[in-house]
Structure formats: C-alpha cells, structure tokens
Design a protein around this motif. Structure first.
Motif, PDB file in Angstrom:
ATOM      1  N   PHE A  17      -7.386   9.356  -6.740  1.00  0.00           N
ATOM      2  CA  PHE A  17      -7.040   8.257  -5.139  1.00  0.00           C
ATOM      3  C   PHE A  17      -6.238   6.696  -4.895  1.00  0.00           C
ATOM      4  O   PHE A  17      -4.937   6.900  -4.762  1.00  0.00           O
ATOM      5  CB  PHE A  17      -8.097   8.100  -4.816  1.00  0.00           C
ATOM      6  CG  PHE A  17      -8.018   7.293  -3.246  1.00  0.00           C
ATOM      7  CD1 PHE A  17      -7.632   7.828  -2.402  1.00  0.00           C
ATOM      8  CD2 PHE A  17      -8.381   5.908  -3.591  1.00  0.00           C
ATOM      9  CE1 PHE A  17      -8.003   7.235  -0.972  1.00  0.00           C
ATOM     10  CE2 PHE A  17      -8.035   5.262  -2.294  1.00  0.00           C
ATOM     11  CZ  PHE A  17      -8.406   5.706  -0.912  1.00  0.00           C
ATOM     12  N   PHE A  18      -6.499   5.991  -6.749  1.00  0.00           N
ATOM     13  CA  PHE A  18      -6.275   5.320  -7.106  1.00  0.00           C
ATOM     14  C   PHE A  18      -4.699   4.854  -7.292  1.00  0.00           C
ATOM     15  O   PHE A  18      -3.992   3.865  -7.154  1.00  0.00           O
ATOM     16  CB  PHE A  18      -6.489   3.991  -7.521  1.00  0.00           C
ATOM     17  CG  PHE A  18      -8.003   3.502  -6.967  1.00  0.00           C
ATOM     18  CD1 PHE A  18      -8.159   2.583  -5.571  1.00  0.00           C
ATOM     19  CD2 PHE A  18      -9.492   4.442  -6.727  1.00  0.00           C
ATOM     20  CE1 PHE A  18      -9.209   2.749  -5.243  1.00  0.00           C
ATOM     21  CE2 PHE A  18     -10.670   4.059  -6.126  1.00  0.00           C
ATOM     22  CZ  PHE A  18     -10.287   2.636  -4.774  1.00  0.00           C
ATOM     23  N   ILE A  19      -4.357   6.247  -8.554  1.00  0.00           N
ATOM     24  CA  ILE A  19      -3.019   5.692  -9.375  1.00  0.00           C
ATOM     25  C   ILE A  19      -1.693   5.666  -8.642  1.00  0.00           C
ATOM     26  O   ILE A  19      -1.518   4.974  -8.282  1.00  0.00           O
ATOM     27  CB  ILE A  19      -3.448   6.132 -10.659  1.00  0.00           C
ATOM     28  CG1 ILE A  19      -3.987   6.228 -11.821  1.00  0.00           C
ATOM     29  CG2 ILE A  19      -1.914   6.397 -11.243  1.00  0.00           C
ATOM     30  CD1 ILE A  19      -4.348   6.808 -12.592  1.00  0.00           C
ATOM     31  N   PRO A  20      -2.214   6.949  -7.814  1.00  0.00           N
ATOM     32  CA  PRO A  20      -0.392   7.188  -6.930  1.00  0.00           C
ATOM     33  C   PRO A  20      -0.812   6.549  -5.788  1.00  0.00           C
ATOM     34  O   PRO A  20       0.834   5.930  -5.508  1.00  0.00           O
ATOM     35  CB  PRO A  20      -1.404   9.023  -5.458  1.00  0.00           C
ATOM     36  CG  PRO A  20      -1.673   9.134  -6.944  1.00  0.00           C
ATOM     37  CD  PRO A  20      -2.816   8.516  -7.315  1.00  0.00           C
ATOM     38  N   LEU A  21      -1.767   5.974  -5.508  1.00  0.00           N
ATOM     39  CA  LEU A  21      -1.815   5.296  -4.186  1.00  0.00           C
ATOM     40  C   LEU A  21      -1.128   3.500  -4.877  1.00  0.00           C
ATOM     41  O   LEU A  21      -0.122   2.943  -4.217  1.00  0.00           O
ATOM     42  CB  LEU A  21      -3.079   4.177  -3.617  1.00  0.00           C
ATOM     43  CG  LEU A  21      -2.915   3.506  -2.442  1.00  0.00           C
ATOM     44  CD1 LEU A  21      -1.986   4.467  -1.825  1.00  0.00           C
ATOM     45  CD2 LEU A  21      -4.850   4.042  -1.925  1.00  0.00           C
ATOM     46  N   ALA A  22      -1.173   3.684  -5.989  1.00  0.00           N
ATOM     47  CA  ALA A  22      -0.504   2.169  -6.584  1.00  0.00           C
ATOM     48  C   ALA A  22       0.867   1.901  -7.202  1.00  0.00           C
ATOM     49  O   ALA A  22       1.803   1.079  -7.194  1.00  0.00           O
ATOM     50  CB  ALA A  22      -1.499   1.663  -7.918  1.00  0.00           C
ATOM     51  N   ILE A  23       1.252   3.278  -7.795  1.00  0.00           N
ATOM     52  CA  ILE A  23       2.826   3.313  -7.700  1.00  0.00           C
ATOM     53  C   ILE A  23       3.185   3.616  -6.649  1.00  0.00           C
ATOM     54  O   ILE A  23       4.496   2.868  -5.934  1.00  0.00           O
ATOM     55  CB  ILE A  23       2.720   4.940  -8.478  1.00  0.00           C
ATOM     56  CG1 ILE A  23       1.934   5.189  -9.558  1.00  0.00           C
ATOM     57  CG2 ILE A  23       4.529   5.477  -8.234  1.00  0.00           C
ATOM     58  CD1 ILE A  23       1.923   6.783 -10.412  1.00  0.00           C
ATOM     59  N   LEU A  24       2.551   4.339  -5.213  1.00  0.00           N
ATOM     60  CA  LEU A  24       3.414   3.810  -3.555  1.00  0.00           C
ATOM     61  C   LEU A  24       3.561   2.466  -3.533  1.00  0.00           C
ATOM     62  O   LEU A  24       4.622   2.151  -3.014  1.00  0.00           O
ATOM     63  CB  LEU A  24       2.619   4.473  -2.995  1.00  0.00           C
ATOM     64  CG  LEU A  24       3.166   4.716  -1.504  1.00  0.00           C
ATOM     65  CD1 LEU A  24       4.571   6.003  -2.055  1.00  0.00           C
ATOM     66  CD2 LEU A  24       2.064   5.892  -0.756  1.00  0.00           C
ATOM     67  N   SER A  25       2.526   1.753  -3.550  1.00  0.00           N
ATOM     68  CA  SER A  25       2.685   0.350  -3.103  1.00  0.00           C
ATOM     69  C   SER A  25       3.778  -0.469  -4.093  1.00  0.00           C
ATOM     70  O   SER A  25       3.896  -0.767  -3.628  1.00  0.00           O
ATOM     71  CB  SER A  25       0.817  -0.104  -3.280  1.00  0.00           C
ATOM     72  OG  SER A  25       0.025   0.609  -2.424  1.00  0.00           O
ATOM     73  N   ALA A  26       3.372  -0.116  -4.996  1.00  0.00           N
ATOM     74  CA  ALA A  26       5.010  -1.140  -6.304  1.00  0.00           C
ATOM     75  C   ALA A  26       5.859  -0.524  -5.771  1.00  0.00           C
ATOM     76  O   ALA A  26       6.788  -1.440  -5.566  1.00  0.00           O
ATOM     77  CB  ALA A  26       4.374  -0.657  -7.638  1.00  0.00           C
ATOM     78  N   ALA A  27       6.099   0.452  -5.334  1.00  0.00           N
ATOM     79  CA  ALA A  27       7.450   0.838  -5.253  1.00  0.00           C
ATOM     80  C   ALA A  27       8.186   0.056  -3.453  1.00  0.00           C
ATOM     81  O   ALA A  27       9.176  -0.067  -3.089  1.00  0.00           O
ATOM     82  CB  ALA A  27       7.721   2.317  -4.748  1.00  0.00           C
ATOM     83  N   LEU A  28       7.231   0.119  -2.593  1.00  0.00           N
ATOM     84  CA  LEU A  28       7.468  -0.462  -1.456  1.00  0.00           C
ATOM     85  C   LEU A  28       7.884  -2.025  -1.463  1.00  0.00           C
ATOM     86  O   LEU A  28       7.981  -2.043  -0.815  1.00  0.00           O
ATOM     87  CB  LEU A  28       5.731  -0.152  -0.416  1.00  0.00           C
ATOM     88  CG  LEU A  28       5.796   1.260   0.528  1.00  0.00           C
ATOM     89  CD1 LEU A  28       4.642   0.647   1.379  1.00  0.00           C
ATOM     90  CD2 LEU A  28       6.903   1.497   1.568  1.00  0.00           C
ATOM     91  N   LEU A  29       6.895  -2.746  -2.438  1.00  0.00           N
ATOM     92  CA  LEU A  29       6.722  -4.030  -3.065  1.00  0.00           C
ATOM     93  C   LEU A  29       8.327  -4.096  -3.044  1.00  0.00           C
ATOM     94  O   LEU A  29       9.238  -4.993  -2.876  1.00  0.00           O
ATOM     95  CB  LEU A  29       6.388  -4.846  -3.178  1.00  0.00           C
ATOM     96  CG  LEU A  29       5.010  -4.592  -2.912  1.00  0.00           C
ATOM     97  CD1 LEU A  29       3.623  -5.022  -3.208  1.00  0.00           C
ATOM     98  CD2 LEU A  29       4.620  -4.901  -2.091  1.00  0.00           C
ATOM     99  N   LEU A  30       8.730  -3.318  -3.953  1.00  0.00           N
ATOM    100  CA  LEU A  30      10.055  -3.282  -4.631  1.00  0.00           C
ATOM    101  C   LEU A  30      11.332  -3.268  -4.026  1.00  0.00           C
ATOM    102  O   LEU A  30      12.146  -3.633  -3.419  1.00  0.00           O
ATOM    103  CB  LEU A  30      10.049  -2.249  -5.818  1.00  0.00           C
ATOM    104  CG  LEU A  30      10.901  -2.703  -6.652  1.00  0.00           C
ATOM    105  CD1 LEU A  30      11.306  -4.184  -7.761  1.00  0.00           C
ATOM    106  CD2 LEU A  30      11.600  -1.257  -8.361  1.00  0.00           C
TER     107      LEU A  30
END
Length: 514
Positions: A17-30
């Motif tokens: 749950f959390f690892i894909p969500l964290a990667i996704l959030s980082a990509a969005l912010l970037l």
C-alpha cells in the motif's frame, strides 16, 4: 465464532500500500516542481524502454496467442474454474459487459476516431503509400484491427486465466505472486512476491492515470465543442473530480450492483453508437474497407505484430507503445478478470475474454474508424486538420457532427465516455485495493472503502497533473513506463499457464468430462 470487524478481516498490506503511494507522491511533486525537467527525463526513459524492450513486447504478444490456442485445445480447456460445483458470479451477458468495460475503458472511444487519421495521412514511409489514398486507408484500418483486437486481448487473457486457475483451483492468495506458484512453488510468496505486487500496483496506477487523462481530454473537448467555449484546466479538474467521485460511489455498492450495472448500460451505449455510425455513415464503403483491411490484417499479422517491414520509429511510436500500454494494465486487471471467471470452463474463459471482445473491437473499428477514414478522404483531410490545429481531443465529436448527429448525439457520446471510464476505473480500483489489503478471499473479496478511496483519489490526481503538465504526449509515455516492469510479470504468468497446460490441470481439482 462471531464475525470479525471489517478492519480486522482486511488489514492493510503496508508495503504494497505505502511504497507505491510514496513513489507516486514523489513523482507528482517532482512533476509540479520541475515540470520540464521531469517530462524530459520521462521522454529519455520512455525512448530507452521502447528501443530495448520493443522486440520483447512484440514477441510476447504473438506467443501468448499461440499459447491460448494450445490451452483451448488441451485437456486443461475442459477444467472448470473453481471446480465442477462452482457457481458463477455473473451470467454470461453481464460477465461480457464487465470484462469489456474493464479492459477498453476510454481508449477505444478516444483513439477509435483519432488514431486512424494519423495512419491515413502519415503512413510509414517504408511502405511508400500516398497519404490519403485508398491504399493508405486500407493500411489505417488494418492497423486499427492490429492494435485493438486479438493481440492486446491475448495479453489480458493469459494473465487473467493463469490467476483464475491458481486463485480458485489451487487456493493461492489474492496476490500477483500467486501467478508464479506453478513455476517455483510456495517460494513465490514472500519478499519477492511483495516486490512484484508493489511494482505492478504502480504500473497499473500509471496505466489508469494515462487512460483517465485521455478520458478527461475527450470529455472536455466534447463539452467545449458543445458549449462553444474554452474551459481550460478548471474544466478538466472538475471532470476529474466528478469521475473519481462517481466510481467511488459505484465501488461502495459492490460488484453485482455497481460495476455490473454500469457495465451493462455502458455496453448497450457502445452498441447504440456503432448502430448510429453504421446507419449514418457511408455503410457500403465502410464494410468494403473493413473487408479489404481484414484481408491485409490476416496476411500481415505476424510481421506487423513484430514490426517487420515497417519503419522502426513508426513501430515504436504506435504498435510497441500500445503493447506497453496493455501490459501496464494487465497484471492488476488480471486479478479482477480472474475473479469473475469462477464457475466457467477454461475454454469459455478464452471465448469471453479473447474472442468476443476482439470481434467487438473489429465491429467498433469498422463503424467508427471506418467513418473517420472515409469522411476524412471525402473532405480533403478536414478531420486530420482538426488534430493538427487542436489535438485529438475533439475529433470524435467533429466526426459525429459530420454524420449529422447534432447536440443529442454529442451528449450521448459524452455520457458514454464518462460512464466508460467510471465502469473501468471502478473495477481496477477494486483490484488495486484488494491487492494492497490482507485477508482477501473468494468469500470476502472487497477491500475497505477507505482503501479504495485513497487509490481512486491518487489515480485522479496523477491523471489531472499529467494533463496539465504534458498533455497527450505525457499520457502516452506514462503508459509505457508502467508497461515495462509488468511485461516480465505477464511472461511469468504465461510460463505458469504453459506449465499447467502440460500437466493437464492446475491442481487436483477434476476436469469436466468430454
């Protein structure tokens, strides 16, 4: 023993749950912080994937069709998914409708009218076709058959069938790692299996966001065409929010009422659109074009699938891109499609997930792509000029205007696009949420609504940011980025299916007699 509370029965699978969500959030912010640099990096990675993995994407697609033919003819074809006493979740018509809406989402609507215009007016130079000619028209239609019928549905069917057999007949967990159990046994579960789930969950978010981005562009293009105004990003944000809210409401009602009900309505609307295009368009010419293109499709099936005899850049931009997009969706979509299969035989599964949707795709392209090609030829490339001036967003609506549809038909198409994405997203968010939740079984198949809400909102945010930051090019690249890791998971699923075929059955469950 009393029933456990929902949270206890379905705790979150934290890494998945959390690892894909964290990667996704980082990509969005970037992408929001360094938008141009992010798109440039995405472009470099996308080009590398298409160049290096293109032959693997293409070869796998052809091999999967051969494998499914062997499965259908083998003793495994008689096996009932879930065992002879298993009861189906859905009747055949509702099963077909859910499968169709889960797999095509908005793609067939958005690209069905726009894509053939590129092939008609800018065919691969290596073929020596005159743009806009009858030969280019035949090539354009045969390419639509290539991209939207057997090969892509073969990718889905291999993965979904392998999962259905290991989940229902072998009793393996609701996890993508279960696909590898026929190959390596219980070692498939554990850290490696968790890693597979994480990668594929991220891949599906990429594919779903790309599809939703295309849907947002198509709906906004239709609203702007109908209303005669430019809504810009505020309109696109509003459409994205409405889509997310709608499929979460549908998810709360479950499979039988929410997803199945929406899918049946959506499928009838698809057939209504086909009927209108066939009746309003140059029907005889459309059927003639479809027949000639069908012959070309059959005669060039293997080389065109593999990109042989075509410009490599063209093949990567179109055919390999499509295979990458379908691979991105395939792993997690397979979980949902496999879940639907209980109570039916393997041969029925192949018929429902490969043969019938391919026939539907050919019918859709005969009507929609055929209308677009012929009207563009007759009008001096006026529809292609719309793409050149405004992008592909509003081509479908211009096509139906040219067919005499008027505001009522435009409104119907808008509603169909909206419903199409809601139905498809509903099913895939259900599978994503179940994958990131522990304790999913055939008797308790749904994840908590809170988990579904998180993934639904995440997909919506990625889609709108994609639209805002890089438009249709960013959407296309996001699809391929998701497909690269998923490719190897589906190849593993195909090898597991091949192993089960050689053994004649997935487990000790008996097969139906001849």
């Amino acid at each position: 023993m009393g029933h456990l509370p929902a949270a206890s029965r379905h705790p979150i699978n934290r890494p998945v749950f959390f690892i894909p969500l964290a990667i996704l959030s980082a990509a969005l912010l970037l992408s929001l912080w360094r938008g141009e640099a992010f798109v440039a990096a995405e472009t470099v990675l996308n080009d590398w994937i298409l160049r290096q993995l293109g032959p693997v994407f293409a070869g796998a697609g052809v091999a999967f069709l051969a494998l499914l033919g062997a499965v259908a003819l083998s003793p495994l074809g008689r096996t009932v998914i879930g065992g002879p006493g298993a009861k189906p979740l859905l009747g055949r018509w509702r099963w077909f409708a859910v499968m169709l809406c889960t797999t095509i989402a908005t793609g067939i609507l958005f690209w069905g009218a726009a894509e053939p215009l590129f092939h008609l007016n800018a065919p691969p130079p290596m073929l020596g076709l005159e743009p806009g000619s009858d030969a280019a028209a035949t090539f354009a239609m045969s390419t639509m058959f290539l991209h939207w019928t057997l090969t892509p549905y073969g990718i889905y069917t291999v993965a979904a069938l392998a999962f259905a057999l290991v989940y229902y007949n072998r009793g393996e967990p609701f996890s993508l790692s279960s696909l590898f159990v026929p190959l390596i046994g219980k070692r498939a579960h554990g850290p490696v299996g968790t890693g597979i789930d994480i990668i594929c969950l991220y891949a599906l978010v990429a594919g779903m966001a790309a599809s939703m981005g295309a849907g947002i562009l198509a709906i906004s293009g239709g609203i702007e065409t109908l209303g005669g105004f430019a809504g810009g990003m505020p309109l696109r944000w509003a459409i994205g929010a409405l889509i997310v809210a709608s499929f979460l409401i549908s998810a709360a009602t479950g499979l039988q009422k929410g997803i199945a009900g929406l899918s049946v309505l959506n499928t009838w609307l698809f057939f209504a659109i086909i009927a209108f295009a066939l009746l309003a368009g140059p029907t005889a010419h459309m059927l003639g074009l479809s027949l000639s293109a069908g012959g070309e499709y059959v005669s060039t099936f293997v080389p065109r699938n593999l990109g042989i005899g075509l410009d490599p850049d063209w093949s990567r931009q179109w055919t390999i891109f499509y295979w990458g997009n379908w691979f991105a969706w395939a792993p997690v979509t397979a979980l949902f499609l496999g879940r639907l299969a209980i109570g039916y035989s393997v041969r029925e599964f192949i018929l429902m997930n490969l043969v019938l949707p391919s026939l539907f795709g050919a019918l859709w392209m005969t009507a929609i792509a055929g209308s677009a090609i012929l009207l563009d030829q007759q009008s001096g490339a006026s529809l292609y000029a719309v793409i050149s001036a405004r992008g592909p967003d509003s081509v479908l609506f211009r096509l139906f205007d040219a067919l005499g549809g008027g505001p009522a038909v435009t409104g119907l198409i808008l509603f169909t696009i909206f419903l199409s994405y809601v139905a498809g997203a509903d099913a895939n968010v259900s599978a994503m949420s179940a994958l990131s939740t522990r304790g999913i079984t055939p008797d308790a198949p749904e994840a908590p609504l809170a988990v579904q809400s998180v993934w639904g909102v995440a997909v919506g945010l990625v889609a709108v940011v994609l639209v805002a930051a890089s438009g249709i090019d960013g959407i296309r690249m996001m699809s391929v980025l998701g497909g690269a890791p998923a490719l190897f998971v589906i190849i593993g699923a195909a090898l597991s299916l091949a192993a089960m075929t050689v053994r004649g059955r997935p487990s000790a469950a008996p097969a139906l007699p001849d």
